[in-house]
Design a protein around this motif. Structure first.
Motif, PDB file in Angstrom:
ATOM      1  N   ARG A 163       0.811  -1.218   0.000  1.00 42.45           N
ATOM      2  CA  ARG A 163       0.000   0.000   0.000  1.00 42.45           C
ATOM      3  C   ARG A 163       0.846   1.270   0.000  1.00 42.45           C
ATOM      4  N   TYR A 164       2.195   1.101  -0.127  1.00 38.78           N
ATOM      5  CA  TYR A 164       3.002   2.313  -0.067  1.00 38.78           C
ATOM      6  C   TYR A 164       2.733   3.221  -1.258  1.00 38.78           C
ATOM      7  N   LEU A 165       2.961   4.504  -1.045  1.00 35.57           N
ATOM      8  CA  LEU A 165       2.696   5.508  -2.063  1.00 35.57           C
ATOM      9  C   LEU A 165       4.014   6.137  -2.510  1.00 35.57           C
ATOM     10  N   ASP A 166       3.903   7.266  -3.218  1.00 39.43           N
ATOM     11  CA  ASP A 166       5.046   8.122  -3.488  1.00 39.43           C
ATOM     12  C   ASP A 166       6.123   7.433  -4.329  1.00 39.43           C
ATOM     13  N   THR A 167       5.736   6.882  -5.479  1.00 35.01           N
ATOM     14  CA  THR A 167       6.692   6.252  -6.388  1.00 35.01           C
ATOM     15  C   THR A 167       6.441   6.741  -7.798  1.00 35.01           C
ATOM     16  N   LYS A 168       7.479   7.282  -8.449  1.00 30.76           N
ATOM     17  CA  LYS A 168       7.310   7.748  -9.825  1.00 30.76           C
ATOM     18  C   LYS A 168       8.085   6.906 -10.833  1.00 30.76           C
ATOM     19  N   ASN A 181      11.186   7.851  -5.373  1.00 31.80           N
ATOM     20  CA  ASN A 181       9.989   8.543  -4.880  1.00 31.80           C
ATOM     21  C   ASN A 181       9.647   9.744  -5.755  1.00 31.80           C
ATOM     22  N   ARG A 182       8.503  10.363  -5.490  1.00 33.20           N
ATOM     23  CA  ARG A 182       7.954  11.365  -6.383  1.00 33.20           C
ATOM     24  C   ARG A 182       8.865  12.570  -6.556  1.00 33.20           C
ATOM     25  N   VAL A 183       9.525  13.016  -5.506  1.00 30.29           N
ATOM     26  CA  VAL A 183      10.421  14.175  -5.636  1.00 30.29           C
ATOM     27  C   VAL A 183      11.783  13.775  -6.178  1.00 30.29           C
ATOM     28  N   GLY A 184      12.055  12.478  -6.248  1.00 32.60           N
ATOM     29  CA  GLY A 184      13.253  11.978  -6.899  1.00 32.60           C
ATOM     30  C   GLY A 184      14.474  11.827  -6.038  1.00 32.60           C
ATOM     31  N   HIS A 185      14.414  12.189  -4.776  1.00 38.14           N
ATOM     32  CA  HIS A 185      15.619  12.174  -3.938  1.00 38.14           C
ATOM     33  C   HIS A 185      15.865  10.812  -3.285  1.00 38.14           C
ATOM     34  N   GLN A 186      14.835  10.006  -3.112  1.00 37.26           N
ATOM     35  CA  GLN A 186      15.026   8.733  -2.415  1.00 37.26           C
ATOM     36  C   GLN A 186      14.923   7.556  -3.383  1.00 37.26           C
TER      37      GLN A 186
END
Length: 436
Positions: A163-168, A181-186
């Motif tokens: 269910r994790y979110l924040d993946t681009k 992740n969405r902002v690209g830093h992780q």
């Protein structure tokens, strides 16, 4: 080419050109799902192709099959290009604009037949294969799926596993999946069930990831690059203002700081890059282009009175061979697959084999029968012929500087090599060119 597609291609086993099994299929069938196939026979070559080496395109190719966005792909939007983003065996994962982002579906690489009953709309997320052949999709604002991570079966049915979110962005690594992740830093490595194996944060956003077996190269927006340990995410090689390029026997690291340009090479041992450098040469740069060996030249050529180049094996010290000639141009060299093509001051060109410097052929200056190469980009080589993207068209160039065949590319257009096949994305269509 997608990161995962490059991963499969770049992990090709040596030596290149070993026995291939060619199966001749009967006349191409009309596929009822709306994929348009050309007539004739389709050849299946199960050898692996990498580093700019193409299947047989010596003669003008016909269209093997075509996908038409508005006819074949549900909810296709606009005239944006359709692309192959990943591959696994005979399945090609394609992406196209749909809804608030992209949808993904699977096609059979042999005939273009759609393999999923319906596409997966990942929204602002992404999908990729892992080494086990599983398709993992991170869904973000997709329709009708809830945000989360899904595994997609052979029929295209998604099952949520986390269910994790924040993946681009998603890239396969072994049997697991890298995600950004969405902002690209992780960047993190996760199991198909969503368990995090490791995670790390970068100072600048991640803009690209290349995976080659156990080799992982991460590129960030501040021109830094990292070759990371796949088991824990730690750096094996890291550099600023640089470019890391992969080859069959190792990698080159081109350091691009002004007045401190140099090229460092590292060997690949048992599928992993040895962090101890093999060679370090000041004042050199790597000529860009997909090729089996790196082509190096001086980083500052303003006052040079001749063209000088050398070909390296990243796993060995020194040059395999060098060429230096007052009649050789200081620029415009094309490293392409297993070939290298040099320009001369009179506008003529000459071709050599990268592996040993064997001279293959030369041609006269541009004229009615010879092409003018204006900023050509290498697609790949097939035998002694180079396939180039040149002035909005596909050009097959022989060692004699003659055009073996040409094909125009529509706008917007994208030419890619996928597992040795030439794939054209033009407007709302995507076509595969049939090898000889």
């Amino acid at each position: 080419m997608s990161s995962r597609s490059r991963a499969r291609a770049l992990s090709a086993r040596l030596p290149f050109g070993i026995g291939t099994v060619v199966l001749i299929l009967c006349a191409a069938m009309l596929v009822t799902v709306g994929v348009v196939l050309s007539g004739g026979k389709y050849q299946v070559d199960d050898a692996e192709y990498a580093y700019g080496e193409l299947r047989d395109y010596h003669r003008a190719p016909s269209i093997a099959w075509t996908i038409v966005g508005h006819e074949d792909l549900p909810d296709y939007r606009d005239e944006v290009t359709i692309q192959v983003v990943d591959t696994s065996d005979e399945g090609w994962l394609i992406a196209y604009p749909s809804g608030l982002g992209r949808s993904f579906t699977m096609v059979d690489r042999r005939n273009g037949r759609l393999l999923w009953d319906s596409p997966v709309n990942a929204g602002q997320g992404d999908c990729a294969f892992n080494e086990a052949g599983q398709v993992g999709c991170a869904v973000q604002l997709g329709t009708p799926l809830d945000d989360g991570f899904y595994l997609v079966d052979d029929a295209g049915v998604p099952t949520q596993t986390a269910r994790y979110l924040d993946t681009k962005k998603v890239v396969g690594l072994g049997n697991n999946f890298l995600r950004v992740n969405r902002v690209g830093h992780q960047l993190s490595l996760n199991t198909p069930a969503g368990k995090t194996i490791w995670a790390r944060t970068f100072a600048a956003p991640v803009v690209d990831i290349e995976v080659t077996g156990d080799i992982v190269v991460v590129k960030t927006a501040d021109a830094s690059q990292f070759l990371v340990n796949p088991t824990n995410g730690d750096n094996r090689i890291a550099c600023d203002q640089c470019d890391i390029a992969l080859y069959p026997t190792g990698v080159t690291v081109e350091h691009q700081d002004y007045n401190a340009e140099r090229v460092t090479t590292y060997a690949t041992i048992n599928g992993r890059v040895d962090p101890d450098p093999v060679d370090d040469s000041e004042g050199l740069q790597v000529e860009s282009g997909p090729s089996t060996l790196p082509l190096l030249t001086a980083s500052n050529r303003i006052f040079a009175d001749r063209g000088e180049y050398e070909v390296r094996d990243p796993a060995r010290q020194g040059a395999l061979w060098r060429i230096s000639d007052r009649e050789l141009s200081k620029s415009g060299a094309i490293a392409c697959g297993s070939l290298v093509n040099f320009g001369r001051l009179d506008g003529s060109r000459t071709t050599y084999a990268l592996a040993d410097g064997d001279h293959i052929g030369s041609g006269p200056p541009p004229g009615p029968e010879q092409p003018i190469l204006a900023n050509p980009a290498c697609i790949g080589s097939t035998g002694t012929t180079m396939i180039l993207s040149n002035q909005g068209q596909l050009t097959a160039l022989t060692p004699e500087n003659n055009v073996a065949w040409e094909q125009g590319v529509g706008s917007p257009g994208l030419i890619k090599a996928v597992e040795g096949y030439i794939v054209l994305s033009e407007g709302s269509t995507m076509s595969v060119l049939r090898p000889d």
